[in-house]
Design a protein around this motif. Structure first.
Motif, PDB file in Angstrom:
ATOM      1  N   ILE A 315       0.302  -1.444  -0.394  1.00 32.69           N
ATOM      2  CA  ILE A 315       0.289   0.150  -0.470  1.00 32.69           C
ATOM      3  C   ILE A 315       1.070   1.700  -0.062  1.00 32.69           C
ATOM      4  N   ALA A 316       1.739   1.418   0.819  1.00 37.44           N
ATOM      5  CA  ALA A 316       3.380   2.552   0.836  1.00 37.44           C
ATOM      6  C   ALA A 316       3.582   2.302   0.096  1.00 37.44           C
ATOM      7  N   GLU A 317       4.084   1.259  -1.080  1.00 36.03           N
ATOM      8  CA  GLU A 317       4.237   1.625  -1.981  1.00 36.03           C
ATOM      9  C   GLU A 317       3.783   2.707  -3.406  1.00 36.03           C
ATOM     10  N   LYS A 318       2.366   2.222  -3.320  1.00 39.15           N
ATOM     11  CA  LYS A 318       1.728   3.217  -4.473  1.00 39.15           C
ATOM     12  C   LYS A 318       1.315   4.281  -3.905  1.00 39.15           C
ATOM     13  N   ILE A 319       1.302   4.189  -2.612  1.00 32.44           N
ATOM     14  CA  ILE A 319       1.299   5.545  -2.121  1.00 32.44           C
ATOM     15  C   ILE A 319       1.684   6.593  -2.619  1.00 32.44           C
ATOM     16  N   ASN A 320       3.482   6.256  -2.258  1.00 38.34           N
ATOM     17  CA  ASN A 320       4.673   7.265  -2.389  1.00 38.34           C
ATOM     18  C   ASN A 320       4.883   7.564  -3.981  1.00 38.34           C
ATOM     19  N   PHE A 321       3.726   6.020  -4.947  1.00 40.18           N
ATOM     20  CA  PHE A 321       4.205   6.507  -6.266  1.00 40.18           C
ATOM     21  C   PHE A 321       3.435   7.576  -6.174  1.00 40.18           C
ATOM     22  N   PHE A 322       1.579   8.025  -5.627  1.00 44.45           N
ATOM     23  CA  PHE A 322       1.007   8.941  -6.601  1.00 44.45           C
ATOM     24  C   PHE A 322       1.706  10.798  -5.597  1.00 44.45           C
ATOM     25  N   ILE A 323       2.697  10.341  -4.380  1.00 43.03           N
ATOM     26  CA  ILE A 323       3.204  11.076  -4.424  1.00 43.03           C
ATOM     27  C   ILE A 323       4.517  11.836  -4.916  1.00 43.03           C
ATOM     28  N   GLU A 324       5.276  11.519  -6.023  1.00 46.64           N
ATOM     29  CA  GLU A 324       6.096  11.266  -6.293  1.00 46.64           C
ATOM     30  C   GLU A 324       5.518  11.726  -8.117  1.00 46.64           C
ATOM     31  N   ASN A 325       4.672  11.519  -8.344  1.00 51.57           N
ATOM     32  CA  ASN A 325       4.285  11.738  -9.636  1.00 51.57           C
ATOM     33  C   ASN A 325       2.999  11.881  -9.693  1.00 51.57           C
ATOM     34  N   PRO A 326       2.446  13.455  -8.859  1.00 49.32           N
ATOM     35  CA  PRO A 326       1.435  14.419  -9.177  1.00 49.32           C
ATOM     36  C   PRO A 326       0.556  14.015 -10.209  1.00 49.32           C
ATOM     37  N   ASP A 327       1.346  14.436 -11.503  1.00 44.40           N
ATOM     38  CA  ASP A 327       0.906  14.696 -12.791  1.00 44.40           C
ATOM     39  C   ASP A 327      -0.163  13.283 -13.226  1.00 44.40           C
ATOM     40  N   GLU A 328       0.666  12.352 -12.702  1.00 42.15           N
ATOM     41  CA  GLU A 328      -0.220  10.586 -13.019  1.00 42.15           C
ATOM     42  C   GLU A 328      -1.483  10.679 -12.057  1.00 42.15           C
ATOM     43  N   ALA A 329      -1.330  10.762 -10.665  1.00 37.22           N
ATOM     44  CA  ALA A 329      -2.097  10.592  -9.838  1.00 37.22           C
ATOM     45  C   ALA A 329      -4.042  11.853 -10.727  1.00 37.22           C
ATOM     46  N   ALA A 330      -3.568  12.811 -11.043  1.00 40.85           N
ATOM     47  CA  ALA A 330      -4.366  13.886 -10.930  1.00 40.85           C
ATOM     48  C   ALA A 330      -4.707  13.351 -13.094  1.00 40.85           C
ATOM     49  N   ASN A 331      -4.359  12.510 -13.423  1.00 41.68           N
ATOM     50  CA  ASN A 331      -4.574  11.405 -14.346  1.00 41.68           C
ATOM     51  C   ASN A 331      -6.088  10.481 -14.278  1.00 41.68           C
ATOM     52  N   MET A 332      -4.674   9.414 -13.344  1.00 42.00           N
ATOM     53  CA  MET A 332      -5.986   8.501 -12.785  1.00 42.00           C
ATOM     54  C   MET A 332      -7.142   9.145 -12.199  1.00 42.00           C
ATOM     55  N   GLY A 333      -7.145  10.076 -11.491  1.00 42.82           N
ATOM     56  CA  GLY A 333      -8.518  11.028 -11.024  1.00 42.82           C
ATOM     57  C   GLY A 333      -9.769  10.864 -11.938  1.00 42.82           C
ATOM     58  N   ILE A 334      -9.117  11.464 -12.970  1.00 38.69           N
ATOM     59  CA  ILE A 334      -9.846  11.771 -14.156  1.00 38.69           C
ATOM     60  C   ILE A 334     -10.303  10.303 -15.369  1.00 38.69           C
ATOM     61  N   ASN A 335      -9.715   9.521 -14.605  1.00 41.95           N
ATOM     62  CA  ASN A 335      -9.921   8.576 -15.259  1.00 41.95           C
ATOM     63  C   ASN A 335     -11.036   7.656 -14.421  1.00 41.95           C
ATOM     64  N   GLY A 336     -11.074   7.913 -13.205  1.00 48.95           N
ATOM     65  CA  GLY A 336     -12.261   7.222 -12.214  1.00 48.95           C
ATOM     66  C   GLY A 336     -13.111   8.138 -12.502  1.00 48.95           C
ATOM     67  N   TYR A 337     -13.274   9.850 -12.152  1.00 52.37           N
ATOM     68  CA  TYR A 337     -14.424  10.468 -12.346  1.00 52.37           C
ATOM     69  C   TYR A 337     -15.196  10.126 -13.965  1.00 52.37           C
ATOM     70  N   ASP A 338     -14.582   9.682 -15.243  1.00 50.25           N
ATOM     71  CA  ASP A 338     -14.358   9.445 -15.992  1.00 50.25           C
ATOM     72  C   ASP A 338     -15.915   8.153 -15.975  1.00 50.25           C
ATOM     73  N   ALA A 339     -15.289   7.276 -14.926  1.00 43.47           N
ATOM     74  CA  ALA A 339     -15.446   5.412 -15.027  1.00 43.47           C
ATOM     75  C   ALA A 339     -16.834   6.141 -13.976  1.00 43.47           C
ATOM     76  N   VAL A 340     -17.326   7.088 -13.791  1.00 39.10           N
ATOM     77  CA  VAL A 340     -18.363   6.651 -12.670  1.00 39.10           C
ATOM     78  C   VAL A 340     -19.419   7.675 -13.415  1.00 39.10           C
ATOM     79  N   ARG A 341     -19.298   8.599 -13.727  1.00 35.86           N
ATOM     80  CA  ARG A 341     -20.095   9.316 -14.517  1.00 35.86           C
ATOM     81  C   ARG A 341     -22.126   8.961 -14.996  1.00 35.86           C
ATOM     82  N   HIS A 342     -21.534   7.320 -15.647  1.00 34.61           N
ATOM     83  CA  HIS A 342     -23.165   6.944 -15.238  1.00 34.61           C
ATOM     84  C   HIS A 342     -24.262   6.679 -14.670  1.00 34.61           C
ATOM     85  N   ILE A 343     -23.616   6.967 -13.323  1.00 35.28           N
ATOM     86  CA  ILE A 343     -24.293   6.868 -11.905  1.00 35.28           C
ATOM     87  C   ILE A 343     -24.481   7.808 -10.668  1.00 35.28           C
ATOM     88  N   THR A 344     -26.033   8.093 -11.388  1.00 39.39           N
ATOM     89  CA  THR A 344     -27.026   8.948 -11.559  1.00 39.39           C
ATOM     90  C   THR A 344     -27.545   8.766 -10.552  1.00 39.39           C
TER      91      THR A 344
END
Length: 763
Positions: A315-344
């Motif tokens: 778990i810590a390895e992946k947390i560190n990945f996001f700490i060190e790669n904020p752009d990747e964290a932002a991109n994955m966050g956008i992908n997550g947003y797109d994945a749940v847009r249909h849930i209304t």
């Protein structure tokens, strides 16, 4: 062969829907409660009439679990077009259009059985629960099977092959959390939710040993495991890097999501998990584990987050990945947003009701109901008016209720007001002649109120009132006489209508206590007996507040007990926020000590009780603050009020609730009266243990939330509560649970509505 034309329920066509949910005896709220609120709100937005039917479920013992299964089975929901069940055991309900929206069965008998339950007796219990669940969710009983996640479905299939034959429709619920803004730069690791061992927050805490750059972990929420998690934090020396925020508001929650780096949601075998959806709505990535259940279906590994082994280092390895790669964290966050847009919620209700057909002959008919009394409802002050508002403003939506009342004082004007969607109040003042004759006759019994008991014949001096009643009588098929005083206006005009006597009291017995036993007083009492007995004989249904009142109707009037139904008084449970800080209210109201409250209207038995508190209890208990609230304040002797007695007079409903919630216990030293004291139920709703006389507790049976006492022993029991906070706390919880499960006006009204519907069909 009879031909039935089926009508498909299209969007915009109104249905009467019951949403049946379990309610914990502890009154806790979590993701499931948010789901219920969201579903009900969405159905109402679609234009449907929706009633939330809550079933109290105590999972502390096997016997109480079985009792809840049986209770759900015997629920009468025939008057609804559609019934939607949710968690166990609500799917035991019986209905022709039953939709199961399955959150989960009782997990201690399924995937968590080996972790919690051992022994042969537990295995036998599991077999019985399996049998119940197979019956309750059998396709022959369910019109449509829906579920909130693959995990719920797989759990059942793993338990028994029976479930392989059921086609579950997956419908992810939306979140109630709204107002997400664009994400901000990540500052910390954030995890909200219940602090429970199944959520495995300990894994996240342990992972912080390996997280770089001194980044902090913020935990929001509360729960059973909070103490252990704080100890673990101290043992690991992480106090400076982990903050326990406790419960946070929705606005705070959205802000915390927005400023987080990643959400490590590593729960075990989660049914659904709102946290995943909320994190994606905030455009933040999620870390979850291979055995976390439904989040593994929502999170795409390497796309919108990571799925790892349940290991702190991983778990810590992946947390560190996001700490060190904020752009990747932002991109994955956008992908997550797109994945749940249909849930209304709009899609949830569309999917759930799609394909549901109803028989026109089964549609719930509109029931026009006329309720008659001689007092206004609003403002709802005093027991009688509270019962009127509680019962008839909470009726099922297929009822249209017209209430005609008046004023038992002169000088008022005609008024018509809408109290709720299906309750209209009409108040027609009595005539001057009516009041003049009453004043003359009242002189013969000067210590008593006669405007009610004399109205059965004086009412005919009020032409405007009588004419309005006669006019409305024609439009309604159900006539409810609340108190017997207006019966004389309608007794020969009801013909084929359903006549109901809503008896607030056994009036003859009550008036025997209040009026002189000779002269004109005796005449009045006998007249009350004449009016009430004739109404009881003609009524199709009699509503009694207690078993005692029912027995008196049967014994004294020869009434068939089969037509008498116990419908106790109730309380507006939701009006009392028991989570509010008591000490803060005490400071606001100027209350310094342990406080005991008494609430009463201007009514002789209440005056007796208040005088006992002022002249006896306050003298004996100088360290107690006594609070007397209501119209009774105007009638007590104020010449020598002790310093530890606060007499408020009449107060607003909001202030009344404040005084009750600021108090520690309640008192009810009544020595005469009839029917259930509504003040007792309000005390329960406010979470107040009560010391009461036997008369004050009439019609009540659950002594876990009150102490029945002689007046001479009140002081002793006040001291008991003062000295033993454990007893005070336990009885407080029992009081609130009793109010929610037995005396909620909403539930009582539904029961009465169902009774009227059945009786109309029979008549």
């Amino acid at each position: 062969m009879q031909l039935f034309i089926k009508i498909k329920i299209e969007l915009g066509v109104m249905m009467n829907i019951a949403v049946v949910t379990p309610q914990s005896v502890k009154g806790e709220r979590g993701g499931a409660e948010g789901l219920y609120d969201g579903l009900i709100k969405a159905l109402i937005t679609k234009g449907h009439n929706v009633n939330h039917v809550k079933v109290l479920v105590d999972e502390s013992t096997f016997e109480s679990i079985v009792q809840a299964y049986c209770y759900c089975y015997y629920l009468d929901l025939d008057d609804y077009d559609v019934v939607i069940s949710t968690k166990a055991p609500t799917y035991m309900v019986r209905h022709r259009n039953h939709i199961s929206y399955l959150l989960h069965t009782i997990r201690v008998f399924y995937d968590m059985f080996d972790e919690i339950s051992l022994g042969l007796d537990k295995i036998k219990q599991r077999e019985l629960i399996y049998a119940f669940d197979k019956y309750g969710l059998d396709p022959s009983r369910i019109k449509k099977h829906c579920t909130i996640g693959h995990t719920v479905e797989e759990r059942l299939r793993n338990a028994d092959q029976f479930w392989n034959n059921i086609d579950f429709k997956l419908i992810y619920p939306d979140t109630l959390l709204s107002g997400f803004s664009e994400p901000k730069k990540g500052e910390f690791i954030f995890l909200p939710g219940r602090l429970h061992r199944w959520k495995r927050i300990d894994l996240v805490i342990k992972s912080m040993k390996y997280v770089k750059n001194g980044v902090k972990l913020l935990l929001a929420g509360k729960g059973e495991d909070e103490k252990n998690l704080k100890k673990l934090t101290r043992d690991l020396g992480l106090e400076n890097r982990i903050e326990f925020l406790g419960p946070v508001s929705d606005n705070e929650l959205i802000d915390l999501y927005s400023r987080s780096i990643v959400i490590p949601f590593v729960t075990k075998k989660e049914d659904f998990g709102y946290i995943t959806i909320e994190a994606f709505r905030a455009k933040k990535p999620v870390i979850t584990c291979h055995d976390s259940g439904e989040p593994t279906y929502i999170v795409k590994d390497g796309v919108s987050g990571f799925i790892v082994e349940p290991d702190p280092i991983k778990i810590a390895e992946k947390i560190n990945f996001f700490i060190e790669n904020p752009d990747e964290a932002a991109n994955m966050g956008i992908n997550g947003y797109d994945a749940v847009r249909h849930i209304t919620w709009d899609n949830v209700t569309n999917d759930m009701l799609d394909g549901i057909n109803i028989d026109p002959s089964e549609r719930t008919p509109k029931i026009n109901t006329l309720v008659l009394d001689m007092q206004p409802i609003e403002p709802a002050i005093g027991g009688g008016r509270l019962r009127l508002k509680g019962l008839y403003s909470n009726f099922p939506r297929n009822f249209q209720v017209t209430y005609i009342g008046s004023y038992d004082w002169s000088g008022e004007q005609h008024r018509e007001i809408k109290i709720s969607d299906n309750l209209n109040e009409i108040d027609v003042p009595f005539s001057k002649t009516h009041f003049d004759i009453n004043s003359y006759l009242n002189k013969l019994v000067p210590q008593n109120v006669t405007i009610d008991v004399l109205s059965p014949f004086l009412i005919f001096a009020s032409d405007e009132y009588v004419n309005r009643v006669k006019k409305e009588l024609i439009k309604n098929e159900v006539i409810i006489v609340s108190h017997p005083w207006i019966y004389s206006v309608i007794y020969d005009d009801i013909k084929d209508k359903l006549l109901i006597y809503d008896s607030h009291n056994y009036e003859y017995g009550l008036r025997e206590q209040l009026f002189p036993k000779n002269g004109f007083g005796k005449c009045i009492v006998e007249y009350v007996r004449f009016v009430e007995s004739n109404l009881c004989k003609q009524a199709d249904i009699i509503l009694a507040c207690s078993d005692e009142d029912k027995a008196k109707f049967v014994l004294n009037y020869g009434v068939d007990p089969e037509k008498i139904f116990i419908l106790p008084n109730g309380t507006f449970v939701k009006d009392y926020d028991i989570n509010i800080e008591k000490n803060k209210l005490k400071n606001e109201l100027g209350i310094d000590n342990f406080a005991a409250i008494f609430v009463g209207s201007n009514y002789a038995p209440n005056v007796d009780a208040a005088e006992f508190i002022i002249k006896t209890l306050a003298q004996e208990c100088g360290d107690i603050q006594f609070i007397i609230v209501g119209g009774v304040s105007d009638c007590v002797d104020k010449t020598s009020i002790p310093s530890n007695v606060l007499i408020t007079g009449l107060v607003s409903n909001d202030d009344l609730k404040k005084y009750m919630l600021a108090s520690d216990i309640a008192l009810n030293p009544m020595v005469r009266g009839s029917g259930i004291n509504i003040k007792m139920l309000d005390y329960f709703a406010a979470g107040l243990p009560v010391i009461t006389t036997k008369i004050g507790a009439r019609g009540l049976y659950n002594k876990n939330n009150y102490i029945e006492s002689e007046l001479s022993d009140f002081r002793k029991y006040i001291k008991l509560f003062l000295d033993d906070k454990n007893i005070l706390t336990e009885m407080s919880k029992c009081a609130r649970n009793t109010a929610e499960s037995e005396y909620d006006w909403n539930k009582l009204s539904i029961n009465l509505g169902n009774l009227i519907g059945k009786s109309l069909r029979g008549k």
